[in-house]
Design a protein around this motif. Structure first.
Motif, short mmCIF file in Angstrom:
data_model
loop_
_atom_site.label_atom_id
_atom_site.label_comp_id
_atom_site.label_asym_id
_atom_site.label_seq_id
_atom_site.Cartn_x
_atom_site.Cartn_y
_atom_site.Cartn_z
N SER A 152 11.41 -39.56 32.99
CA SER A 152 11.75 -40.47 34.09
C SER A 152 11.77 -39.72 35.43
O SER A 152 11.40 -40.27 36.46
N ALA A 153 12.18 -38.46 35.42
CA ALA A 153 12.15 -37.65 36.64
C ALA A 153 10.72 -37.45 37.11
O ALA A 153 10.42 -37.56 38.31
N LEU A 154 9.82 -37.19 36.18
CA LEU A 154 8.41 -37.04 36.52
C LEU A 154 7.89 -38.33 37.16
O LEU A 154 7.23 -38.30 38.21
N ARG A 155 8.22 -39.46 36.56
CA ARG A 155 7.76 -40.74 37.08
C ARG A 155 8.35 -41.04 38.45
O ARG A 155 7.68 -41.62 39.31
N ALA A 156 9.58 -40.64 38.67
CA ALA A 156 10.21 -40.86 39.98
C ALA A 156 9.53 -40.00 41.05
O ALA A 156 9.28 -40.46 42.17
N ARG A 170 5.66 -37.19 45.58
CA ARG A 170 5.91 -35.74 45.53
C ARG A 170 4.91 -35.05 44.61
O ARG A 170 4.56 -33.90 44.82
N ILE A 171 4.44 -35.75 43.57
CA ILE A 171 3.46 -35.21 42.64
C ILE A 171 2.21 -36.08 42.75
O ILE A 171 2.30 -37.31 42.75
N HIS A 172 1.07 -35.46 42.87
CA HIS A 172 -0.20 -36.20 42.96
C HIS A 172 -0.36 -37.09 41.74
O HIS A 172 -0.01 -36.71 40.62
N ALA A 173 -0.90 -38.27 41.95
CA ALA A 173 -1.02 -39.28 40.89
C ALA A 173 -1.79 -38.77 39.68
O ALA A 173 -1.39 -39.00 38.53
N ASP A 174 -2.89 -38.07 39.90
CA ASP A 174 -3.70 -37.58 38.78
C ASP A 174 -2.94 -36.54 37.96
O ASP A 174 -3.00 -36.54 36.73
N VAL A 175 -2.24 -35.66 38.64
CA VAL A 175 -1.43 -34.65 37.95
C VAL A 175 -0.32 -35.35 37.15
O VAL A 175 -0.10 -35.05 35.98
N ARG A 231 -2.73 -43.40 50.21
CA ARG A 231 -1.44 -44.06 50.10
C ARG A 231 -1.57 -45.55 49.78
O ARG A 231 -0.59 -46.21 49.51
N HIS A 232 -2.79 -46.08 49.83
CA HIS A 232 -2.99 -47.50 49.50
C HIS A 232 -3.18 -47.70 48.00
O HIS A 232 -3.18 -48.82 47.52
N ALA A 233 -3.35 -46.60 47.26
CA ALA A 233 -3.53 -46.71 45.82
C ALA A 233 -2.20 -47.10 45.18
O ALA A 233 -1.14 -46.63 45.60
N PRO A 234 -2.24 -47.98 44.18
CA PRO A 234 -0.98 -48.37 43.52
C PRO A 234 -0.34 -47.19 42.80
O PRO A 234 -1.02 -46.34 42.27
N ARG A 235 0.96 -47.14 42.83
CA ARG A 235 1.72 -46.05 42.20
C ARG A 235 2.42 -46.58 40.96
O ARG A 235 3.63 -46.65 40.90
N SER A 236 1.64 -46.91 39.95
CA SER A 236 2.25 -47.47 38.74
C SER A 236 2.85 -46.43 37.85
O SER A 236 2.75 -45.28 37.99
N ALA A 250 6.23 -41.61 41.83
CA ALA A 250 6.39 -42.83 42.64
C ALA A 250 6.71 -42.50 44.09
O ALA A 250 6.31 -43.23 44.99
N SER A 251 7.41 -41.40 44.31
CA SER A 251 7.75 -41.01 45.69
C SER A 251 6.61 -40.27 46.38
O SER A 251 6.69 -40.02 47.57
#
Length: 77
Positions: free
Chosen positions: A11-15, A21-26, A72-77, A18-19
């Motif tokens: 859950s920390a990774l996902r948070a 802080r971590i690139h979406a692909d990573v 930043r327009h990409a969805p952060r699911s 979502a913020s």
């Protein structure tokens, strides 16, 4: 049954993802890795301490990578 701290790390990774802080692909790759670690811990293929070390190292690695701009327009699911 795996340790609840594994769910916390996931859950920390996902948070962090979502913020931004971590690139979406990573984050997506590390999320899959951590889910696999949890499955292996549930199947008792990995011991509790081994699973915790693996998940913690994965999260630490993801957080240690330098931030790079992403759309930043990409969805952060």
């Amino acid at each position: 049954m795996h340790a609840p701290v594994l769910d916390y790390l996931l859950s920390a990774l996902r948070a962090h993802r979502a913020s931004g802080r971590i690139h979406a692909d990573v984050a997506n790759g590390v999320d899959g890795y951590m889910q696999n670690v949890i499955r292996l811990a549930d199947a008792r293929i990995l011991s509790g301490p081994e699973a915790l070390v693996a998940a913690n190292r994965a999260l630490s690695l993801a957080l240690s990578l330098p931030e790079i701009p992403e759309d930043r327009h990409a969805p952060r699911s």
